[in-house]
Scaffold this active site. Sequence first.
Site, PDB file in Angstrom:
ATOM      1  N   ARG A   1      -0.046  -9.689  13.509  1.00  0.00           N
ATOM      2  CA  ARG A   1      -0.636  -8.551  12.792  1.00  0.00           C
ATOM      3  C   ARG A   1      -1.662  -9.028  11.766  1.00  0.00           C
ATOM      4  O   ARG A   1      -2.699  -8.387  11.564  1.00  0.00           O
ATOM      5  CB  ARG A   1       0.468  -7.738  12.106  1.00  0.00           C
ATOM      6  CG  ARG A   1       1.378  -6.996  13.066  1.00  0.00           C
ATOM      7  CD  ARG A   1       2.618  -6.462  12.374  1.00  0.00           C
ATOM      8  NE  ARG A   1       2.317  -5.382  11.457  1.00  0.00           N
ATOM      9  CZ  ARG A   1       3.205  -4.863  10.609  1.00  0.00           C
ATOM     10  NH1 ARG A   1       4.437  -5.376  10.550  1.00  0.00           N
ATOM     11  NH2 ARG A   1       2.870  -3.881   9.821  1.00  0.00           N
TER      12      ARG A   1
ATOM     13  N   ARG B   1      13.228  -4.650  12.613  1.00  0.00           N
ATOM     14  CA  ARG B   1      12.319  -3.956  13.519  1.00  0.00           C
ATOM     15  C   ARG B   1      11.471  -4.969  14.276  1.00  0.00           C
ATOM     16  O   ARG B   1      11.136  -6.032  13.745  1.00  0.00           O
ATOM     17  CB  ARG B   1      11.385  -3.013  12.752  1.00  0.00           C
ATOM     18  CG  ARG B   1      12.048  -1.759  12.279  1.00  0.00           C
ATOM     19  CD  ARG B   1      11.105  -0.768  11.644  1.00  0.00           C
ATOM     20  NE  ARG B   1       9.777  -1.262  11.299  1.00  0.00           N
ATOM     21  CZ  ARG B   1       9.027  -0.757  10.331  1.00  0.00           C
ATOM     22  NH1 ARG B   1       9.497   0.238   9.598  1.00  0.00           N
ATOM     23  NH2 ARG B   1       7.823  -1.227  10.076  1.00  0.00           N
TER      24      ARG B   1
ATOM     25  N   ARG C   1      12.548  -8.007   5.898  1.00  0.00           N
ATOM     26  CA  ARG C   1      12.986  -6.604   5.874  1.00  0.00           C
ATOM     27  C   ARG C   1      14.109  -6.365   6.878  1.00  0.00           C
ATOM     28  O   ARG C   1      14.124  -6.919   7.971  1.00  0.00           O
ATOM     29  CB  ARG C   1      11.826  -5.677   6.254  1.00  0.00           C
ATOM     30  CG  ARG C   1      10.741  -5.533   5.220  1.00  0.00           C
ATOM     31  CD  ARG C   1       9.629  -4.684   5.827  1.00  0.00           C
ATOM     32  NE  ARG C   1       8.519  -4.488   4.912  1.00  0.00           N
ATOM     33  CZ  ARG C   1       7.351  -3.968   5.285  1.00  0.00           C
ATOM     34  NH1 ARG C   1       7.148  -3.605   6.544  1.00  0.00           N
ATOM     35  NH2 ARG C   1       6.388  -3.818   4.405  1.00  0.00           N
TER      36      ARG C   1
ATOM     37  N   LYS D   1       0.827  -1.218   0.000  1.00  0.00           N
ATOM     38  CA  LYS D   1       0.000   0.000   0.000  1.00  0.00           C
ATOM     39  C   LYS D   1       0.856   1.260   0.000  1.00  0.00           C
ATOM     40  O   LYS D   1       0.557   2.219  -0.710  1.00  0.00           O
ATOM     41  CB  LYS D   1      -0.922   0.018   1.227  1.00  0.00           C
ATOM     42  CG  LYS D   1      -1.862  -1.153   1.346  1.00  0.00           C
ATOM     43  CD  LYS D   1      -2.804  -1.001   2.518  1.00  0.00           C
ATOM     44  CE  LYS D   1      -2.102  -0.892   3.853  1.00  0.00           C
ATOM     45  NZ  LYS D   1      -1.299  -2.108   4.213  1.00  0.00           N
TER      46      LYS D   1
ATOM     47  N   ARG E   1      -8.589   1.291   9.980  1.00  0.00           N
ATOM     48  CA  ARG E   1      -8.299  -0.120  10.197  1.00  0.00           C
ATOM     49  C   ARG E   1      -9.465  -0.842  10.874  1.00  0.00           C
ATOM     50  O   ARG E   1      -9.329  -2.009  11.226  1.00  0.00           O
ATOM     51  CB  ARG E   1      -7.042  -0.278  11.052  1.00  0.00           C
ATOM     52  CG  ARG E   1      -5.780   0.198  10.328  1.00  0.00           C
ATOM     53  CD  ARG E   1      -4.545  -0.193  11.096  1.00  0.00           C
ATOM     54  NE  ARG E   1      -3.334   0.222  10.397  1.00  0.00           N
ATOM     55  CZ  ARG E   1      -2.107  -0.077  10.784  1.00  0.00           C
ATOM     56  NH1 ARG E   1      -1.936  -0.822  11.877  1.00  0.00           N
ATOM     57  NH2 ARG E   1      -1.053   0.338  10.116  1.00  0.00           N
TER      58      ARG E   1
END
Length: 232
Positions: A171, A160, A127, A13, A88
């Site tokens: 999540r 992270r 990541r 996104k 959300r």
Amino acid sequence: MRLVLLGPPGAGKGTQARALGALWHIPQIASGDLLRAAVRDGGELGGEAQGFMDRGQLVPDELVLKLIAERLTHRDTEAGFILDGFPRSVAQAEALAGMISRTHGPIDKVVAVIVPDEEIVQRISGRRTCSNCNAMYHVSFEPPKVAGVCDKCGGELYQRADDAEATVRERLKVYELNTRPLLAHYARLGLLAQVDGVGRTEEVEQRIIAALDGVIPKGASKKASAQQAGPR
């Protein structure tokens, strides 16, 4: 144009919002970026938000709405905006509708970017972020020249807390429970379009532009197609 981009974390996104915002000269407003900035600033709001983010849980509506409301007061939103990662939940969507009806007008379109869960896990858990300059890498798709070292500044790369695999899966559970109902909410309002988020960035962008036919700024779709085609 007032656009909402929905989709699970890691669906792309942010990449799409930045590209389309640059194309149409309207800002990308990413709730995640606003929250991380609040955490870096070290204020009370950031401190409250950090615990929820580290656990992969949704930050309470009240905190997020304060950040979004403040951002929408900036002059660059007068011509429109692209909301990335917000709302959300249905409650946030209803609060957003009330907020912007007084200042900007209603949402024009909602685009949901659809990506399978296992691809999301691979995208996010790989990541790595530079601890010095915040440059982003991926261990599979965009690795640094030297493992663990930033190509740009030599800083140490780290994962992270909210990119760890266990957190990513949490999540995704939170998204399924709280955010997926938004698709039905916006479908009932006649605002929803769904696009396949798997493929090259340019391919997904063109799918989004096609889904926005009839609501994008006049001539923008032709300009986008010309830019994608490149010089001949």
